[in-house]
Every structure is written in structure tokens, then in C-alpha cells.
Design an enzyme around this catalytic site. Structure first.
Site, short mmCIF file in Angstrom:
data_model
loop_
_atom_site.label_atom_id
_atom_site.label_comp_id
_atom_site.label_asym_id
_atom_site.label_seq_id
_atom_site.Cartn_x
_atom_site.Cartn_y
_atom_site.Cartn_z
N GLU A 40 0.81 -1.06 -0.12
CA GLU A 40 0.21 -0.01 -0.14
C GLU A 40 0.85 1.30 -0.04
OE1 GLU A 40 -2.06 1.11 3.57
OE2 GLU A 40 -3.41 2.21 2.58
N ARG A 265 6.38 -12.64 9.32
CA ARG A 265 6.87 -11.23 8.74
C ARG A 265 8.08 -11.43 9.47
NH1 ARG A 265 2.76 -6.90 10.36
NH2 ARG A 265 4.41 -5.68 9.48
N LYS A 275 4.83 0.25 10.34
CA LYS A 275 4.71 1.36 9.62
C LYS A 275 4.36 2.37 10.19
CE LYS A 275 3.62 0.16 4.85
NZ LYS A 275 2.74 0.03 3.75
#
Length: 563
Positions: A40, A265, A275
Site C-alpha cells: 500500500e 513477517r 509502518k
RNA sequence: UGGGGCGUCGUCAAGCGGUAAGACACAGGAUUUUGGUUCCUGCAUUCGGAGGUUCGAAUCCUCCCGCCCCAGCCA
């Protein structure tokens, strides 16, 4: 061919490779392998994304398939063009290419709208007019089932009309929402009539004001994968719960069905990779921007002097699995040292200068001595470095009262100046405060080049820079951004920010060849570490960032001695 | 106390019923004009725990324990 293809490291086995091999063997996807990297555009890429990039592009290459570059841009309030630029740049810099396969979920908005209409027509979606708060209440809890919305049984015609008017902009944000009609009692909360479209009267970085309704991730992602013919849709573990809706949407529409596969992850010690936290570090000025060399972002690592090769080999080394893990930062450092050791030119740089005057060396004389550029790479050749009567050595290379095992210079001691001469310290000059400010030494002319014809040995070899020829420079010494292995466990991750993560040195002296070092160029400052010229460099005033120190056994010995 | 996952060396991670790979880290030693590099050597009798099946289990079964994810009109 992309750069990454040149890596010939044997790929270690992992569960995703297993799945692909099985699928290829069974003919599940006719032997096709199509992956995608779907960020994104709401922030910069970091080392965790690098893992995903290497996985997706790497697997595609390995199996002769393709990897699509796709932006998951369905939330206009968070996404910006600046981010898509940086993401594209970082992926390429890492050595991967997507050819003509550059896509945006926003390019599918019209198709997605059509799919939603089909769902409404088959009674599998409805327009709900509950408020966000009410929807939350109706959803139930982890243990209790939810309740059906009073709008759940609107007619197809009414739903179609409402949805069309939502698109037309007749309603304000939040007035209505399109939901899948599944099961309000589903044990998986995501399946309790998930939202498919919401109204957002916001400007989109690509579609501008063409739309005021935007599709949700769960509706967009699976269909984007389907439209593109993706085979293996890799994502991180937190999307495991979403796989059920991924499958539901595709099946409800009866379209081509890729397989979602989740992996763990990346977590790195002494770093944050969320983020939200990264954005906070930048916004609150705890660091100097997204590419601050202390940031775990791709751009930060790049500015720090990390190479694509090192990052790729790191990603290969950490492996892929389904269990949560925390990788030691030392592994990242090992990867960059390994790469730079074989390619970085060696160079002389004195970071904290201590003046040395060689009393028996002729005043005004300058010798050009021959230096080896890289002992690991004979083809790198040699260069000339000027030597003269007055030099600088590292402050840490002299001790007035040396402890055991200190091999460097001290009163009356003899050491070698690399590729130059043996020198002996004859006098120590101090200032009023008692600090050592200058050393007087003698040299042995017979040891030119660094070897004594009489065979006598010397324990230490020091780097040096001729005082008259040295280039003044600024050097930034970076260390861990956080003081705790896992900042996420601190009450507030900002409370364990390392106050000493940057040490600024403004009085360094470099050998002349470094005067015009090109930004981005990496070197080994012998005995000190790997450094990279920064973009802040000015002609005659280079600025270097420390990428990583050399392994330092002496530092370890010192630590032990202190105990 | 709902659902979905995961537990193999300090950290990652192979292993898929035949008797615990590898890497980093760490500890020794050798070579060295970088206390760098390189090179040797050591480092899980044991796979979260307890039972069971089997000639044989990290791998299969049962129960237990621990950790992670999910209640955005974020992704």
C-alpha cells in the site's frame, strides 16, 4: 535479466517452495507461477518488505514465472504518489524488475464495482445503513455471536438502487456501506458480514475524484489476484484469518481462484518495523527522515551503505517459515560485511586525530608509498599515498599506560605504520589539562614498506594520514536506534530510543584519494569499518556514514578485562 | 470461556516413521603489514510437557502447557 538473478546461492528448502513444487507436479495451475508484491503506498519500504520482495520476485524467477508489481491503493486518505515513487525505486534498487506488469488496484475499481453488483444480484451482498458504531455493536464479540442488521433483508432492487446512488455521491461518508451477506454468527469474526465498499469523499492519488466509494482490502485483494491470474498469493501471518473471506468472495463470484499462503513477517532486534511506528519516528523528528541511515527502511539502509546484494543474501539466510521470530541484527551486519569485504576498496582514514611528528624524518620531504587497494581482490591494484614528517594517527591507538595485550603505541614502544615504516614513540606532549596532544617519534628508514630487514617483529600496525595532505572530513558513526532488543515491548517504544545512536565527528582526516568520493561509494576505512560517502558531501569536504564496524576482537578483550 | 495459527541449539532454520543439516552468535587455536579476512575445532544423546502406537517417533495419536492473530467503514 535482473541483477538478483546473478545470485547463484543454492536455495534452501522452505514450505512455500514445497507447495509450488507440488502444485507444479499436480498441474494445479498448469505449471504457471505468478506471484505479486502488493504494497500500500502509505509509507516507505523497509527490510521486512525486502523479505517479501525477495520471496515473491525470487520464487517467480526460480520457477520461470513472473511477479507483478501492484499497488494496493484502495484507501485514498492514507496514500500518496510520493510513496509509489519511492517504492518503485526501492524495488528496482534491490535488483528486481516487473517488466510490463505494473498494476494498481485502483485500475480495477470499475471491475470491482461490477463484481459487487453481481453479488447484490445474487443476494450475497446488501447495503447496510447502520452507523459504524452500530455495526460494531451488532458484530458481537470474540465469544458471542453477532446480530443481523435490520437492513440485511432489503430487496435486490433496493440494494442495487442504493449502491448505485452511493457511487453517484448522493450520500455522505458513513451513511451506508456495502456488506457481504454471510453469517453473523460465524466463529471467524471476519466472516460476520464484512464490509465490501465504503463511502469516502476523498481525492485519490490516481483516480482523482472519479470515485467516492472505495472497495475494502478483503474485497479488492482476492479479486485483483484473480484478475491478474496470480497463482500463489503470499502474505504475512496476520492475514490468516482473512483467507476465509478471500476464498468466499472468489467462490461467490465463481472466478479464477489463486491460493493465499501466509508466512511469518520479519522482526529484527533493536528495530521497529511497523509502518505506524516508522511514520511516527519520521513525523516526530526522532530521525532525519525516511532515509535516515539509522532507519530500517530500504532507503535508510541504502544511505547507510548497505548493498542490494547484502540485503538479498540476508533475506535468503533468514529463511521463510510460519512461526513468529526475531532475527538477530548481527545477521544483517554479517551480510553486509561479507559483501563489502570482497569488494570495498581499502583506504586510510583517521577519525579522531592525534598528531605525530617523526623527528628524524627530513623536513619538507614527501614520499609516495604504495598501498594495496583490496587484499581480497588483486585485480583492484595499488595506489600511491603520501607520507611526510607530520602525521595523524588514531587517538585510540596510543596509550600512555598500556594494559596487557595492548599492541599499539605507547611511550618507548615500536609499531608499524601500515605500508610505511616502523616508528618508536620517544616523547609525549600534553596540554595544560594533561591531555595528550602530540607524539614525538623516530622512524627506522630501513623498514620502508613495513618490513624490517633484520627480521624484527612488531605487534601492532596502525593506519595514518599525512598531516599536510589529509582531507578534512565529517564522519557519522551510527549504532543501534534502540537500546532494547524488542522496542515493541517497551511501554512506549520511543522511551527506548538510543540517545547515542549517532556520534558526529567533524575533525576527521582522510587520505587524499577520498577528496572527491562519489555519494553512495563504499569503502573500508582500514581497521575502523565500512563507510559510505553521503550525499551531504561537498567538494573538498566529504561526509561519510559508517555502514558497520569491522569485527573487533580487541574491543572484546577490553570488555573482558574490565570485568 | 469463540475461531485460526505456532512451539527443533542463545538467534534464525532444515527435517515429512529409520535414529537431529546449515547459518549467525559464542568459545578455543592456526595464519596475517587491517586485533580485518581466511582456515581448523567445539557448541541440541535431543526436538514445549506427559502418555500412547511402532522393531524404531522431532516426525503418527491423545491430553496438557506456552506464545501469536482476529471484534477498522485500515491494509
Amino acid at each position: 535479466m535482473t541483477d538478483a538473478k546473478r545470485d547463484d546461492s543454492a536455495a534452501p528448502p522452505n514450505f512455500i517452495r514445497h507447495i509450488i513444487r507440488e502444485d507444479n507436479a499436480s498441474g494445479k495451475f498448469d505449471g504457471r507461477v505468478v506471484t505479486r508484491f502488493p504494497p500500500e503506498p502509505n509509507g516507505y519500504l523497509h527490510i521486512g518488505h525486502a523479505k517479501s520482495i525477495c520471496l515473491n520476485f525470487g520464487l517467480a524467477q526460480e520457477f520461470g514465472g513472473v511477479c507483478h508489481m501492484r499497488f494496493d491503493d484502495t484507501n485514498p486518505t492514507k496514500e500518496e504518489a510520493e510513496y509509489v515513487e519511492s517504492i518503485l525505486e526501492d524495488v528496482q534498487w534491490l535488483g528486481f524488475g516487473w517488466g510490463e506488469h505494473l498494476y494498481y488496484a485502483s485500475d480495477y475499481f470499475e471491475q470491482l464495482y461490477g463484481f459487487a453488483v453481481r453479488l447484490i444480484e445474487t443476494g450475497k451482498a446488501y447495503v447496510d445503513s447502520l452507523s459504524a458504531d452500530e455495526i460494531r455493536e451488532y458484530r458481537g464479540t470474540l465469544k458471542e455471536p453477532g446480530r443481523e442488521s435490520p437492513f440485511r433483508n432489503r430487496s435486490v432492487a433496493e440494494n442495487l438502487d442504493l449502491f448505485q446512488r452511493m457511487r453517484a455521491g448522493e450520500f455522505e461518508d458513513g451513511a451506508h456501506v456495502l456488506r457481504a451477506r454471510i453469517d453473523m454468527a460465524a466463529p471467524n469474526i471476519i466472516m460476520r458480514d464484512p464490509t465490501l465498499f465504503r463511502i469516502r469523499k476523498a481525492h485519490h492519488h490516481r483516480t482523482g475524484d472519479a470515485w467516492c466509494i472505495y472497495p475494502m482490502y478483503d474485497f479488492t485483494h482476492c479479486l485483483s489476484d484473480s484478475i491478474e491470474g496470480v497463482t500463489h498469493s503470499l502474505c504475512t501471518l496476520e492475514f490468516e484469518n482473512n483467507r476465509e473471506i478471500y476464498d468466499w468472495v472468489l467462490d461467490a463470484l465463481g472466478v479464477y481462484h489463486p491460493q493465499q499462503i501466509e508466512f511469518a513477517r520479519l522482526n529484527l532486534t533493536y528495530s521497529v518495523l511497523s509502518k505506524r511506528k516508522l511514520i511516527q519516528l519520521v513525523a516526530e523528528r526522532h530521525v532525519d527522515g525516511w532515509d535516515d541511515p539509522r532507519m530500517p527502511t530500504i532507503s535508510g539502509l541504502r544511505r547507510r551503505g548497505y548493498t542490494p546484494e547484502a540485503i538479498r543474501s540476508f533475506c535468503e539466510r533468514i529463511g521463510v517459515a510460519r512461526r513468529d521470530s526475531m532475527v538477530d541484527f548481527a545477521l544483517l551486519e554479517y551480510s553486509i560485511r561479507e559483501d563489502l569485504n570482497r569488494r570495498a576498496p581499502r583506504v586510510m582514514a583517521v577519525l579522531k586525530p592525534l598528531k605525530v611528528v617523526i623527528e628524524n624524518y627530513p623536513e619538507g620531504e614527501v614520499e609516495e608509498l604504495e598501498f594495496i587497494n583490496n587484499p581480497e581482490d588483486p585485480s583492484a591494484g595499488t595506489r600511491k599515498v603520501p607520507f611526510s614528517r607530520e602525521l595523524y594517527i588514531e587517538q585510540d591507538d596510543f596509550m600512555e599506560n598500556p594494559p596487557r595485550k595492548f599492541f599499539r603505541l605507547g611511550p618507548g614502544r615500536e609499531v608499524r605504520l601500515r605500508y610505511a615504516y616502523f616508528i618508536t614513540c620517544t616523547d609525549v606532549i600534553k596540554d595544560d589539562a594533561g591531555r595528550v596532544v602530540e607524539l614525538r617519534c623516530t622512524y627506522d628508514p630501513a623498514t620502508k614498506g613495513g618490513d624490517a630487514p633484520d627480521g624484527r617483529k612488531v605487534k601492532g600496525t596502525l593506519h595514518w594520514v599525512s598531516a599536510a595532505h589529509g582531507v578534512p572530513a565529517e564522519v557519522r558513526l551510527y549504532s543501534a536506534l534502540f537500546t532494547e532488543e524488542n522496542p515493541a515491548e517497551c511501554e512506549d517504544f520511543r522511551s527506548c530510543l538510543n540517545p547515542d545512536s549517532l556520534e558526529l565527528l567533524t575533525d576527521c582526516r582522510l587520505e587524499p584519494s577520498l577528496a572527491e568520493a562519489a555519494p553512495g561509494a563504499g569503502y573500508q576505512f582500514e581497521r575502523m569499518g565500512y563507510f559510505c560517502a553521503d550525499r551531504d558531501s561537498r567538494p573538498g569536504r566529504p561526509v561519510f556514514n559508517r555502514t558497520v564496524t569491522l569485527r573487533d576482537t580487541w574491543a572484546k578483550i577490553q570488555k573482558k578485562q574490565k570485568k
